[in-house]
Design a protein around this motif. Structure first.
Motif, short mmCIF file in Angstrom:
data_model
loop_
_atom_site.label_atom_id
_atom_site.label_comp_id
_atom_site.label_asym_id
_atom_site.label_seq_id
_atom_site.Cartn_x
_atom_site.Cartn_y
_atom_site.Cartn_z
N ALA A 1 0.90 -1.24 0.01
CA ALA A 1 0.14 -0.02 0.05
C ALA A 1 0.98 1.12 0.15
N THR A 2 0.58 1.84 -1.14
CA THR A 2 1.60 3.39 -1.08
C THR A 2 0.85 4.52 -0.58
N SER A 3 -0.33 4.23 -0.18
CA SER A 3 -1.12 5.50 0.10
C SER A 3 -2.19 4.89 1.22
N VAL A 4 -2.98 5.63 1.90
CA VAL A 4 -4.04 5.22 3.03
C VAL A 4 -5.06 6.28 2.57
N ARG A 5 -6.38 5.88 2.52
CA ARG A 5 -7.46 7.14 2.65
C ARG A 5 -8.33 6.83 3.55
N PHE A 6 -8.71 7.91 4.39
CA PHE A 6 -9.83 7.81 5.48
C PHE A 6 -10.98 8.22 4.80
N VAL A 7 -12.29 7.27 4.73
CA VAL A 7 -13.33 7.71 4.07
C VAL A 7 -14.85 7.71 4.95
N THR A 8 -15.72 8.33 4.79
CA THR A 8 -16.96 8.28 5.36
C THR A 8 -17.72 7.29 4.51
N GLY A 9 -18.43 6.43 5.51
CA GLY A 9 -19.23 5.74 4.70
C GLY A 9 -20.79 6.07 4.98
N ARG B 1 -24.35 12.83 4.78
CA ARG B 1 -25.38 13.93 5.71
C ARG B 1 -26.81 13.41 5.42
N ALA B 2 -27.64 13.48 6.53
CA ALA B 2 -28.94 13.16 6.43
C ALA B 2 -29.32 12.17 5.54
N ASP B 3 -28.45 10.96 5.91
CA ASP B 3 -28.72 9.69 5.30
C ASP B 3 -29.15 9.98 3.58
N MET B 4 -28.36 10.94 2.93
CA MET B 4 -28.53 11.16 1.41
C MET B 4 -27.55 9.88 0.94
N PRO B 5 -28.02 9.50 -0.25
CA PRO B 5 -27.02 8.40 -0.93
C PRO B 5 -25.66 8.83 -0.96
N LEU B 6 -24.74 7.79 -0.83
CA LEU B 6 -23.08 7.94 -0.84
C LEU B 6 -23.04 8.16 -2.04
N MET C 1 -17.72 4.85 10.18
CA MET C 1 -19.39 5.07 9.92
C MET C 1 -19.91 4.09 8.91
N GLY C 2 -19.38 3.33 8.49
CA GLY C 2 -19.60 2.41 7.19
C GLY C 2 -20.82 1.18 7.26
N HIS C 3 -20.95 0.91 8.57
CA HIS C 3 -21.79 -0.58 8.58
C HIS C 3 -22.93 -0.64 7.82
N ALA C 4 -23.73 0.34 7.89
CA ALA C 4 -25.01 0.50 7.31
C ALA C 4 -24.88 0.56 5.94
N ASN C 5 -23.91 0.83 5.32
CA ASN C 5 -23.51 0.95 3.88
C ASN C 5 -22.49 0.18 3.20
N MET C 6 -22.32 -0.99 3.93
CA MET C 6 -20.97 -1.71 3.67
C MET C 6 -21.40 -2.63 2.46
N GLN C 7 -22.45 -2.99 2.50
CA GLN C 7 -22.89 -3.82 1.00
C GLN C 7 -22.77 -3.05 -0.27
#
Ligand SMILES: C[S@@+](CC[C@H](N)C(=O)[O-])C[C@H]1O[C@@H](n2cnc3c(N)ncnc32)[C@H](O)[C@@H]1O
Length: 267
Positions: A142-150, A153-158, A176-182
């Motif tokens: 891995a040459t880089s790492v990214r922190f991503v929100t899952g 805001r207000a449950d808008m689509p990712l 914060m990814g568990h609800a959208n992990m699929q």
């Protein structure tokens, strides 16, 4: 009297992911100097136990999809306390500046002329990396790492930059990814990552009840949506997960039997 006037101040403090030994000395000093602590749900009991006796505590904890104290009210509360001359420790899980809304609170306070200072915290990605021994970058993997929100805001689509995220030599850490992990797993595969791309799932990272699971994108995509989880969940996606050592792997497989993780990932 503080700062030569009747005005107080606010310390924006990162409490880290849970293990009290991950608190910085600066954070501890600020907690000890405050006369009121305003804290979030993710701040562990072990950290709250470090607040001196007699110091007022205000819990503004937010649960997913349920906000007992809305952000604008937290902003007002901090401002009002400081304007009444209080020295406020605003204690947040992880680092206040990583998906922590610390900068929003700081902006409101600064607009009101209230002095703000910061103590950084170990963010969940770093805490989990240390507790599991899985690096976030590694030569050749891995040459880089990214922190991503899952979560949006207000449950808008990712709406993430899936093309930019789907790289085999990038480690993705999903907060914060568990609800959208699929959905996230599906998009990453659609944009080029292989279905056997490894994923480490960690619940309650760095805490005595930490649970882990090693899986892969293909498996995540087929799981049912997760409604309830027993604590904060972090997903580390990338080839670095292969570095979970033999001992860690054996331990992880044992933890995989834990009922709460079956609930998280096996529906
Ligand atoms: C609102 S974000 C706050 C992040 C925090 N400011 C930080 O720097 O770690 C909350 C998310 O952080 C992650 N998180 C925080 N603490 C965690 C822990 N102890 N174990 C696993 N994930 C954690 C989870 O993904 C959780 O949904």
């Amino acid at each position: 009297m503080l700062n030569g006037s009747n005005q107080g101040e606010v310390f924006l403090i990162g409490a880290g992911p849970g293990d009290p030994e991950l608190l910085t000395l600066k954070a501890l000093r600020m907690i000890q100097e405050a006369d009121v602590v305003v804290h979030d749900r993710l701040v562990s009991k072990a950290i709250l136990d470090l607040i001196p006796d007699g110091v007022e505590r205000i819990d503004v904890g937010k649960k997913p999809n349920h906000h007992p104290v809305p952000q604008h009210k937290i902003n007002t509360l901090l401002k009002d306390l400081a304007e009444r001359g209080r020295r406020v420790a605003r204690l947040k899980g992880g680092d206040p500046m990583v998906f922590g809304r610390g900068s929003e609170e700081a902006a409101v306070l600064r607009d009101a002329g209230i002095p703000v200072s910061f103590a950084p915290g170990i963010t969940a990605a770093q805490g989990v990396s240390a507790s599991t021994g899985v690096p976030l970058t590694h030569r050749g993997l891995a040459t880089s790492v990214r922190f991503v929100t899952g979560h949006c805001r207000a449950d808008m689509p990712l709406d993430l930059d899936w093309d930019g995220l789907a790289h085999v030599d990038t480690t993705l850490v999903v907060y914060m990814g568990h609800a959208n992990m699929q959905h996230i797993a599906g998009e990453l595969m659609q944009h080029g990552l292989p279905s056997d791309h490894p994923v480490l799932v960690v619940v309650n990272g760095t805490r005595p009840n930490e649970s882990r699971l090693v899986t892969h994108l293909g498996a995540l995509q087929t799981k049912r949506a997760v409604i309830a989880v027993p604590g904060p969940v972090l997903f580390i996606i990338g080839r670095v997960v292969s570095l979970l050592d033999g001992e860690g792997r054996a331990e992880t497989n044992a933890i995989l039997q834990a009922p709460e993780l079956r609930q998280v990932l096996h529906g």
